[in-house]
Design a protein around this motif. Structure first.
Motif, PDB file in Angstrom:
ATOM      1  N   GLU A 113     -23.398 -23.879  14.553  1.00 37.55           N
ATOM      2  CA  GLU A 113     -23.277 -23.183  13.276  1.00 37.55           C
ATOM      3  C   GLU A 113     -22.034 -22.308  13.279  1.00 37.55           C
ATOM      4  O   GLU A 113     -21.781 -21.570  14.241  1.00 37.55           O
ATOM      5  N   ASP A 114     -21.241 -22.411  12.241  1.00 36.52           N
ATOM      6  CA  ASP A 114     -20.034 -21.596  12.124  1.00 36.52           C
ATOM      7  C   ASP A 114     -20.399 -20.137  11.896  1.00 36.52           C
ATOM      8  O   ASP A 114     -21.199 -19.818  11.008  1.00 36.52           O
ATOM      9  N   GLU A 115     -19.836 -19.277  12.723  1.00 37.33           N
ATOM     10  CA  GLU A 115     -20.073 -17.849  12.564  1.00 37.33           C
ATOM     11  C   GLU A 115     -19.057 -17.273  11.586  1.00 37.33           C
ATOM     12  O   GLU A 115     -17.855 -17.432  11.757  1.00 37.33           O
ATOM     13  N   MET A 116     -19.569 -16.640  10.571  1.00 34.69           N
ATOM     14  CA  MET A 116     -18.706 -16.049   9.557  1.00 34.69           C
ATOM     15  C   MET A 116     -18.133 -14.740  10.075  1.00 34.69           C
ATOM     16  O   MET A 116     -18.861 -13.811  10.417  1.00 34.69           O
ATOM     17  N   GLU A 117     -16.813 -14.702  10.187  1.00 32.01           N
ATOM     18  CA  GLU A 117     -16.167 -13.466  10.616  1.00 32.01           C
ATOM     19  C   GLU A 117     -16.149 -12.463   9.473  1.00 32.01           C
ATOM     20  O   GLU A 117     -16.005 -12.840   8.303  1.00 32.01           O
ATOM     21  N   PRO A 118     -16.303 -11.182   9.800  1.00 37.96           N
ATOM     22  CA  PRO A 118     -16.271 -10.185   8.731  1.00 37.96           C
ATOM     23  C   PRO A 118     -14.906 -10.140   8.053  1.00 37.96           C
ATOM     24  O   PRO A 118     -13.865 -10.321   8.699  1.00 37.96           O
ATOM     25  N   ARG A 119     -14.917  -9.933   6.779  1.00 37.74           N
ATOM     26  CA  ARG A 119     -13.677  -9.897   6.022  1.00 37.74           C
ATOM     27  C   ARG A 119     -12.879  -8.658   6.397  1.00 37.74           C
ATOM     28  O   ARG A 119     -13.431  -7.563   6.545  1.00 37.74           O
ATOM     29  N   PRO A 120     -11.580  -8.792   6.583  1.00 34.89           N
ATOM     30  CA  PRO A 120     -10.777  -7.631   6.972  1.00 34.89           C
ATOM     31  C   PRO A 120     -10.722  -6.600   5.854  1.00 34.89           C
ATOM     32  O   PRO A 120     -10.729  -6.931   4.669  1.00 34.89           O
ATOM     33  N   VAL A 121     -10.680  -5.341   6.259  1.00 25.69           N
ATOM     34  CA  VAL A 121     -10.620  -4.227   5.318  1.00 25.69           C
ATOM     35  C   VAL A 121      -9.256  -3.560   5.464  1.00 25.69           C
ATOM     36  O   VAL A 121      -8.876  -3.135   6.565  1.00 25.69           O
ATOM     37  N   PHE A 122      -8.533  -3.499   4.386  1.00 22.63           N
ATOM     38  CA  PHE A 122      -7.209  -2.887   4.389  1.00 22.63           C
ATOM     39  C   PHE A 122      -7.277  -1.550   3.652  1.00 22.63           C
ATOM     40  O   PHE A 122      -7.808  -1.467   2.546  1.00 22.63           O
ATOM     41  N   GLU A 123      -6.767  -0.527   4.316  1.00 20.16           N
ATOM     42  CA  GLU A 123      -6.748   0.790   3.688  1.00 20.16           C
ATOM     43  C   GLU A 123      -5.662   0.851   2.619  1.00 20.16           C
ATOM     44  O   GLU A 123      -4.580   0.278   2.767  1.00 20.16           O
ATOM     45  N   LYS A 124      -6.007   1.535   1.543  1.00 17.77           N
ATOM     46  CA  LYS A 124      -5.041   1.703   0.467  1.00 17.77           C
ATOM     47  C   LYS A 124      -3.998   2.751   0.866  1.00 17.77           C
ATOM     48  O   LYS A 124      -4.337   3.830   1.351  1.00 17.77           O
ATOM     49  N   LYS A 125      -2.756   2.417   0.653  1.00 17.77           N
ATOM     50  CA  LYS A 125      -1.661   3.326   0.956  1.00 17.77           C
ATOM     51  C   LYS A 125      -0.861   3.585  -0.311  1.00 17.77           C
ATOM     52  O   LYS A 125      -0.676   2.682  -1.126  1.00 17.77           O
TER      53      LYS A 125
END
Length: 394
Positions: A278-290
């Protein structure tokens, strides 16, 4: 004389047993079986679509044939303009034992809860003594399951049709559903031990079917030492003896070995399959607002200047091709300076009002001192307390 009396007594005993079996209520699946079928998730079922082939060998290791199992995702058309997503299960085997050709074929359509929509099975034994051919068709029709069974033994042929009410076959596991459930159990590494399903025995009679986990075992496959999960399925025939089959399963549902108890041969995989995990879903990256200071970014500032120059040239080109626009604006400014109204916005609205398409014609410049340029000048306005007061032209 004594042999005739014994034979008559045996026939009477068989008749009494047959009548007793007919008087028994039909078997029913228990709550654990129905609960297990309802626990099937679409996410885990999506991982079961693949094909596999096993070799059929004798007890001495001689090749006899092969078994192929294929499960696909399809759509089933049960009524005109009604298409339902389903599982398509196709299995085929052929073997030769003591110069006798045998074969089985299975084609079944299943719902997401393993309910059989349609299934066709065919079994044949091309024996010189007594050739046998069995065909069974299952078809769900509204609130019942219709079974058509044809058996040909030698020159004798028999066909029977049986209808099962839909409620009486809740928890029924067909041959096609069994192949899908085995893959589910392999991935879960567990079986519904307390579940009692329904199945068909070799005579086409409803009976119970159970599963039992026999643990794990190391198995040598194509120079690989692999752990397999062993599941035993038993079909408890009411009239005959129980039939058991052992399934050795890889972690993803591939079948490594199949052994039918009492059979002179078995099926085994000859090449290590590529196990599907089963493919493990990687967490979506979080980018901080600058904060973006575009004036300090050379690239963005260059784009801004280019866009600014592009707009300037576009406006200049438009005015050059439409000299009436300059004349219209100049005429308005000249009239504005001559009148010098206190409310410039209202004056502009009245000046350009006659150019409106959906407004009735009004006297030009009837007032130069209106407080708002957005209220209607027509008599159809009903949300005001009274008619518009008469106004003087400036």
């Amino acid at each position: 004389m004594s042999s005739k009396i014994q034979s008559a007594g045996q026939n009477a005993k068989d008749q009494r047993q047959s009548l007793a079996q007919e008087s028994l209520p039909p078997p029913e699946a228990n709550a654990e079986a129905v609960r297990y079928l309802n626990s099937l998730l679409q996410e885990e079922l999506q991982l079961l679509f693949f094909s596999e082939t096993l070799a059929m060998v004798s007890d001495t290791g001689e090749p006899q044939g092969e078994l192929t199992i294929d499960i696909q995702k399809r759509k089933y058309k049960d009524e005109p303009y009604v298409i339902t997503p389903c599982f398509l299960v196709h299995a085929f085997s052929h073997s030769s034992l003591d110069k006798t050709l045998c074969g089985n074929s299975l084609l079944g359509y299943l719902s997401g809860k393993m309910e059989v929509m349609e299934q066709h099975s065919h079994e044949f034994i091309q024996s010189l003594v007594l050739p046998t051919d069995r065909k069974t068709t299952l078809l769900r029709q509204d609130d019942q399951l219709a079974m058509t069974r044809s058996v040909t033994e030698g020159e004798e042929a028999k066909t029977e049709v049986t209808h099962f009410p839909a409620k009486s076959v809740a928890g029924f596991i067909s041959e096609a559903a069994n192949l899908v459930l085995l893959r589910v159990m392999a991935r879960r590494r567990a079986v519904p031990g307390d579940a009692r399903f329904l199945a068909l025995d070799t005579e086409g009679k409803l009976c119970f079917s159970t599963y039992q986990a026999l643990g794990f075992q190391k198995m040598q496959v194509d120079h690989h030492q692999v752990e397999v999960f062993i599941v035993e399925q038993t079909v408890h025939s009411i009239e005959g003896i129980p039939m058991s089959c052992l399934y050795y399963l890889f972690s993803d549902g591939h079948l490594a070995k199949r052994v039918q108890v009492g059979s002179p041969g078995f099926c085994i995989v000859t090449k290590m399959p590529i196990l599907r995990e089963e493919d493990e879903m990687e967490p979506r990256p979080v980018f901080e607002k600058k904060p973006l200071v575009w004036e300090e970014d050379l690239e963005l500032y260059s784009r801004f200047l280019d866009r600014k120059e592009e707009l300037r040239l576009s406006h200049t080109s438009y005015l050059r091709h439409h000299p009436e626009a300059r004349a219209l604006v100049s005429d308005f400014l000249l009239f504005l300076l001559l009148r010098q109204p206190a409310d410039v916005v209202t004056f502009a609205a009245e000046y350009f009002g006659p150019f409106a398409v959906h407004r009735p014609p009004t006297p030009a410049l009837r007032s130069s001192h209106r407080p708002s340029p957005f209220r209607s000048l027509g008599p159809e306005r009903r949300d005001l307390p009274g008619p518009w007061p008469a106004s003087e032209e400036g």
